[in-house]
Design an enzyme around this catalytic site. Structure first.
Site, PDB file in Angstrom:
ATOM      1  N   ALA A  77       0.848  -1.200   0.000  1.00  0.00           N
ATOM      2  CA  ALA A  77       0.000   0.000   0.000  1.00  0.00           C
ATOM      3  C   ALA A  77       0.876   1.239   0.000  1.00  0.00           C
ATOM      4  CB  ALA A  77      -0.929   0.016   1.216  1.00  0.00           C
ATOM      5  N   GLU A 110      -2.648 -12.284  -4.941  1.00  0.00           N
ATOM      6  CA  GLU A 110      -4.093 -12.234  -5.165  1.00  0.00           C
ATOM      7  C   GLU A 110      -4.534 -10.781  -5.164  1.00  0.00           C
ATOM      8  OE1 GLU A 110      -3.527 -14.462  -2.271  1.00  0.00           O
ATOM      9  OE2 GLU A 110      -3.690 -16.316  -3.421  1.00  0.00           O
ATOM     10  N   ASN A 115     -10.227  -4.050  -7.981  1.00  0.00           N
ATOM     11  CA  ASN A 115      -9.121  -3.150  -7.624  1.00  0.00           C
ATOM     12  C   ASN A 115      -8.349  -2.713  -8.880  1.00  0.00           C
ATOM     13  OD1 ASN A 115      -7.009  -1.766  -6.465  1.00  0.00           O
ATOM     14  ND2 ASN A 115      -6.650  -3.265  -4.838  1.00  0.00           N
ATOM     15  N   TYR A 122       0.055  -4.329 -11.441  1.00  0.00           N
ATOM     16  CA  TYR A 122       0.598  -5.672 -11.689  1.00  0.00           C
ATOM     17  C   TYR A 122       0.738  -5.954 -13.182  1.00  0.00           C
ATOM     18  CZ  TYR A 122      -0.621  -6.039  -6.752  1.00  0.00           C
ATOM     19  OH  TYR A 122      -0.723  -5.805  -5.405  1.00  0.00           O
TER      20      TYR A 122
HETATM   21  C1  LIG Z   1      -2.341  -0.057  -5.724  1.00  0.00           C
HETATM   22  C2  LIG Z   1      -1.391   0.991  -5.127  1.00  0.00           C
HETATM   23  C3  LIG Z   1      -0.417   0.275  -4.179  1.00  0.00           C
HETATM   24  C4  LIG Z   1      -0.618   1.664  -6.267  1.00  0.00           C
HETATM   25  O1  LIG Z   1       0.346   2.548  -5.694  1.00  0.00           O
HETATM   26  P1  LIG Z   1       0.954   3.798  -6.494  1.00  0.00           P
HETATM   27  O2  LIG Z   1       2.239   4.159  -5.828  1.00  0.00           O
HETATM   28  O3  LIG Z   1      -0.073   4.858  -6.598  1.00  0.00           O
HETATM   29  O4  LIG Z   1       1.215   3.160  -7.940  1.00  0.00           O
HETATM   30  P2  LIG Z   1       2.255   3.700  -9.032  1.00  0.00           P
HETATM   31  O5  LIG Z   1       2.250   5.189  -9.022  1.00  0.00           O
HETATM   32  O6  LIG Z   1       3.559   3.014  -8.833  1.00  0.00           O
HETATM   33  O7  LIG Z   1       1.559   3.217 -10.383  1.00  0.00           O
HETATM   34  C5  LIG Z   1       2.089   2.142 -11.168  1.00  0.00           C
HETATM   35  C6  LIG Z   1       1.034   1.755 -12.194  1.00  0.00           C
HETATM   36  O8  LIG Z   1      -0.117   1.219 -11.542  1.00  0.00           O
HETATM   37  C7  LIG Z   1      -1.296   1.591 -12.274  1.00  0.00           C
HETATM   38  N1  LIG Z   1      -2.135   2.451 -11.442  1.00  0.00           N
HETATM   39  C8  LIG Z   1      -1.811   3.002 -10.241  1.00  0.00           C
HETATM   40  N2  LIG Z   1      -2.859   3.707  -9.755  1.00  0.00           N
HETATM   41  C9  LIG Z   1      -3.847   3.610 -10.676  1.00  0.00           C
HETATM   42  C10 LIG Z   1      -5.165   4.109 -10.735  1.00  0.00           C
HETATM   43  N3  LIG Z   1      -5.677   4.875  -9.762  1.00  0.00           N
HETATM   44  N4  LIG Z   1      -5.928   3.794 -11.812  1.00  0.00           N
HETATM   45  C11 LIG Z   1      -5.442   3.005 -12.794  1.00  0.00           C
HETATM   46  N5  LIG Z   1      -4.181   2.503 -12.801  1.00  0.00           N
HETATM   47  C12 LIG Z   1      -3.403   2.800 -11.734  1.00  0.00           C
HETATM   48  C13 LIG Z   1      -0.818   2.322 -13.502  1.00  0.00           C
HETATM   49  O9  LIG Z   1      -0.588   1.355 -14.513  1.00  0.00           O
HETATM   50  C14 LIG Z   1       0.504   2.900 -13.014  1.00  0.00           C
HETATM   51  O10 LIG Z   1       1.376   3.180 -14.054  1.00  0.00           O
HETATM   52  P3  LIG Z   1       1.306   4.641 -14.787  1.00  0.00           P
HETATM   53  O11 LIG Z   1       1.425   5.650 -13.698  1.00  0.00           O
HETATM   54  O12 LIG Z   1       2.455   4.591 -15.729  1.00  0.00           O
HETATM   55  O13 LIG Z   1      -0.050   4.688 -15.444  1.00  0.00           O
HETATM   56  C15 LIG Z   1      -2.169   2.100  -4.351  1.00  0.00           C
HETATM   57  O14 LIG Z   1      -3.230   2.568  -5.177  1.00  0.00           O
HETATM   58  C16 LIG Z   1      -2.742   1.644  -3.020  1.00  0.00           C
HETATM   59  O15 LIG Z   1      -2.090   1.737  -1.981  1.00  0.00           O
HETATM   60  N6  LIG Z   1      -4.011   1.155  -3.062  1.00  0.00           N
HETATM   61  C17 LIG Z   1      -4.661   0.641  -1.832  1.00  0.00           C
HETATM   62  C18 LIG Z   1      -4.031  -0.645  -1.363  1.00  0.00           C
HETATM   63  C19 LIG Z   1      -4.122  -1.756  -2.418  1.00  0.00           C
HETATM   64  O16 LIG Z   1      -5.120  -1.889  -3.118  1.00  0.00           O
HETATM   65  N7  LIG Z   1      -3.065  -2.583  -2.483  1.00  0.00           N
HETATM   66  C20 LIG Z   1      -2.997  -3.691  -3.423  1.00  0.00           C
HETATM   67  C21 LIG Z   1      -3.663  -4.890  -2.863  1.00  0.00           C
HETATM   68  S1  LIG Z   1      -3.656  -6.275  -4.005  1.00  0.00           S
END
Ligand SMILES: CC(C)(COP(=O)(O)OP(=O)(O)OC[C@H]1O[C@@H](n2cnc3c(N)ncnc32)[C@H](O)[C@@H]1OP(=O)(O)O)[C@@H](O)C(=O)NCCC(=O)NCCS
Length: 151
Positions: A77, A110, A115, A122
């Site tokens: 996260a 998973e 999400n 991923y």
């Molecule tokens: C999922 C999560 C960890 C992504 O973290 P982040 O630091 O914002 O992600 P990044 O900036 O490294 O993004 C990498 C890629 O993920 C995808 N991505 C990230 N956020 C996105 C969004 N809101 N919508 C669509 N794609 C998204 C994109 O492909 C992105 O690449 P890009 O910026 O070139 O388009 C974050 O949204 C989070 O903490 N979510 C809540 C917890 C969670 O769901 N964890 C995963 C459980 S399986």
């Protein structure tokens, strides 16, 4: 490392980080991990828990375990204020590089079908969906997609 996040600072998680992590956890998941779950992973020999910090504050964390030739992502996260800056991609890239260096052959995780951010993350890293666990998330009866990356 050519992951576009060369400056990313990661360090091992410790128990004093747990309060800040729980704050992020609560706003990130429908069913957040509890303090006890983080304590258990920190006490375990097979899990590795890492955090990223920005100006002294936890901005993200990742927990995984390696079981011989496989690695499993257990939790990841990023603080809502720090999302979409490549932090999760950077953390994942680092641990996948660690896996390759340690002869780990594949990585599994998973993810909730709904999400979209995580699935995008991923997919960008090369994971492919290999199956579905029906109603894996019992509180919403939502399916989990099982994803795999060959390293
Ligand atoms: C999922 C999560 C960890 C992504 O973290 P982040 O630091 O914002 O992600 P990044 O900036 O490294 O993004 C990498 C890629 O993920 C995808 N991505 C990230 N956020 C996105 C969004 N809101 N919508 C669509 N794609 C998204 C994109 O492909 C992105 O690449 P890009 O910026 O070139 O388009 C974050 O949204 C989070 O903490 N979510 C809540 C917890 C969670 O769901 N964890 C995963 C459980 S399986």
């Amino acid at each position: 490392m050519a992951d576009g996040v060369t400056g990313l600072m990661m360090r091992p998680m410790n128990t004093s980080d747990i309060p800040a992590i729980l704050e992020i956890e609560k706003v990130s998941f429908a069913v957040p991990w509890t303090r006890g779950m983080f304590e258990e992973t920190l006490a375990s020999d097979i899990t590795i828990s890492l955090v990223t910090e920005e100006v002294g504050r936890i901005s993200g964390y990742i927990i995984f375990y390696d079981a011989g030739p496989e690695m499993h992502i257990m939790n990841i996260a990023v603080h809502p204020r720090q999302r979409r800056h490549g932090l999760a991609f950077g953390m994942m890239s680092r641990i996948l590089a660690f896996a390759r260096d340690n002869a780990i052959e594949e990585c599994f995780l998973e993810v909730r079908e709904s999400n979209v951010p995580a699935r995008g993350l991923y997919k960008k890293l090369g994971f492919r969906s290999i199956g579905r666990r029906k109603e894996y998330y019992s509180e919403t009866r939502e399916d989990a997609l099982v994803m795999r990356l060959s390293l």
